[in-house]
Design a protein around this motif. Structure first.
Motif, short mmCIF file in Angstrom:
data_model
loop_
_atom_site.label_atom_id
_atom_site.label_comp_id
_atom_site.label_asym_id
_atom_site.label_seq_id
_atom_site.Cartn_x
_atom_site.Cartn_y
_atom_site.Cartn_z
N ASP A 21 23.29 13.99 53.36
CA ASP A 21 23.84 14.55 54.59
C ASP A 21 24.70 13.46 55.23
O ASP A 21 24.19 12.41 55.61
CB ASP A 21 22.69 14.96 55.51
N PRO A 28 28.72 21.76 60.27
CA PRO A 28 27.97 21.53 59.03
C PRO A 28 28.41 22.47 57.91
O PRO A 28 28.45 23.68 58.08
CB PRO A 28 26.52 21.80 59.43
N VAL A 30 27.41 23.31 53.98
CA VAL A 30 26.36 23.13 52.98
C VAL A 30 26.89 23.63 51.64
O VAL A 30 27.33 24.78 51.53
CB VAL A 30 25.07 23.86 53.37
N ARG A 54 30.66 17.88 58.74
CA ARG A 54 29.39 17.29 58.32
C ARG A 54 29.03 17.90 56.96
O ARG A 54 28.81 19.11 56.86
CB ARG A 54 28.30 17.60 59.35
N ILE A 56 26.75 18.49 53.63
CA ILE A 56 25.38 18.44 53.13
C ILE A 56 25.36 18.96 51.70
O ILE A 56 25.74 20.11 51.44
CB ILE A 56 24.43 19.27 54.01
N TYR A 58 23.05 18.92 47.84
CA TYR A 58 21.73 18.64 47.26
C TYR A 58 21.69 19.11 45.82
O TYR A 58 22.43 20.01 45.42
CB TYR A 58 20.61 19.28 48.09
N ARG A 88 17.14 19.38 57.84
CA ARG A 88 18.29 18.70 58.44
C ARG A 88 18.67 19.29 59.80
O ARG A 88 19.67 18.89 60.39
CB ARG A 88 19.51 18.75 57.48
#
Length: 261
Positions: A21, A28, A30, A54, A56, A58, A88
């Protein structure tokens, strides 16, 4: 809100996805990976968008740096997304999914319309190989690739799974994708598609282009769903060669959403 940057392993069920992150005050975003891909495939898109967002990312179970699991199902992937957002503190992300990740984005948005601002789908479409013939074709393909899969995993293009586990993921995905036209037709959040061109590894001549045409039914019935761009690269290379088009789709959506909530 200015969120702190964070990198680490996130306990979920019997596994731990590896999460990054970038933090910061931006909207944000993702990122949801391809079926066997790790998060590094997003690096060009992230660079194109820059620090105004931002970011993020994974790794799903048994991909990248994440740990193995006893459950590699589609539902497990949805739970992992829930866990990442909760951990988060992200309430309303803009989801960006490639291939398998795009389909995760459709279904998560459909189930959680009040928790998603918008979504970008990168070359996923509601069609798949189904039935006994389709399942057998998928199993045969991954068994033929069984010796290459560990090498592919080193390059972020394979999972730390057996050939049969890879096939199981793909078989489930193809059925879910084929059944997803009603999901896309009823989405109430804005969604933009960035489509590739031509075939990809494992597809037959013209098969991918025929699949992309199925999206026309959705575009005709749901004004929330639009195509942002169709680019020259194929399914496998779209994030590497046409990252600016993906970044532009994110910017287009963000511009319609107003200031960061």
């Amino acid at each position: 809100m200015n969120s702190p940057a964070w990198t680490g392993m996130l306990p979920v069920d019997d596994t731990e996805p590896y999460v990054r992150d970038t933090g910061g005050p931006g909207r944000p975003v993702v990122y949801l990976n391809g079926a066997y891909a790790d998060q590094k495939h997003w690096k060009r898109v992230i660079a194109d968008l820059g620090p105004d967002y931002r970011h993020i990312t994974y790794d799903e179970r048994a991909r990248g740096k994440s740990k193995r699991s006893a459950d590699y199902s589609f539902e497990a992937c949805l739970r992992d997304l829930d866990a990442v957002l909760d951990a988060r503190g992200v309430e309303k992300p803009l989801l960006v999914g490639w291939s398998y990740g795009g389909i995760i984005g459709w279904h998560w948005t459909d189930r959680n319309p009040d928790r998603v601002l918008a979504a970008v789908t990168v070359d996923a479409f509601p069609v798949g190989l189904t039935g006994e013939a389709g399942r057998e074709r998928i199993r045969k393909m991954f068994r033929q690739w069984r010796l290459l899969l560990p090498i592919a995993a080193l390059f972020g293009l394979g999972a730390r799974m057996s050939a049969d586990e890879h096939a199981d993921v793909n078989i489930e995905l193809n059925q879910i994708a084929a059944d997803s036209v009603p999901i896309l037709e009823r989405l109430t959040r804005p969604m933009r598609f960035v489509m590739a061109t031509g075939d990809s590894l494992g597809s037959e001549a013209g098969e991918m282009e025929q699949g992309r045409k199925v999206l026309a039914q959705v575009l005709a019935t749901n004004p929330n769903v639009k195509v942002s761009a169709k680019v020259a690269s194929n399914h496998s290379k779209i994030l590497r060669n046409d990252s600016p088009a993906v970044a532009q789709a994110v910017r287009e959506l963000a511009a319609t959403l107003g200031s960061v909530q």
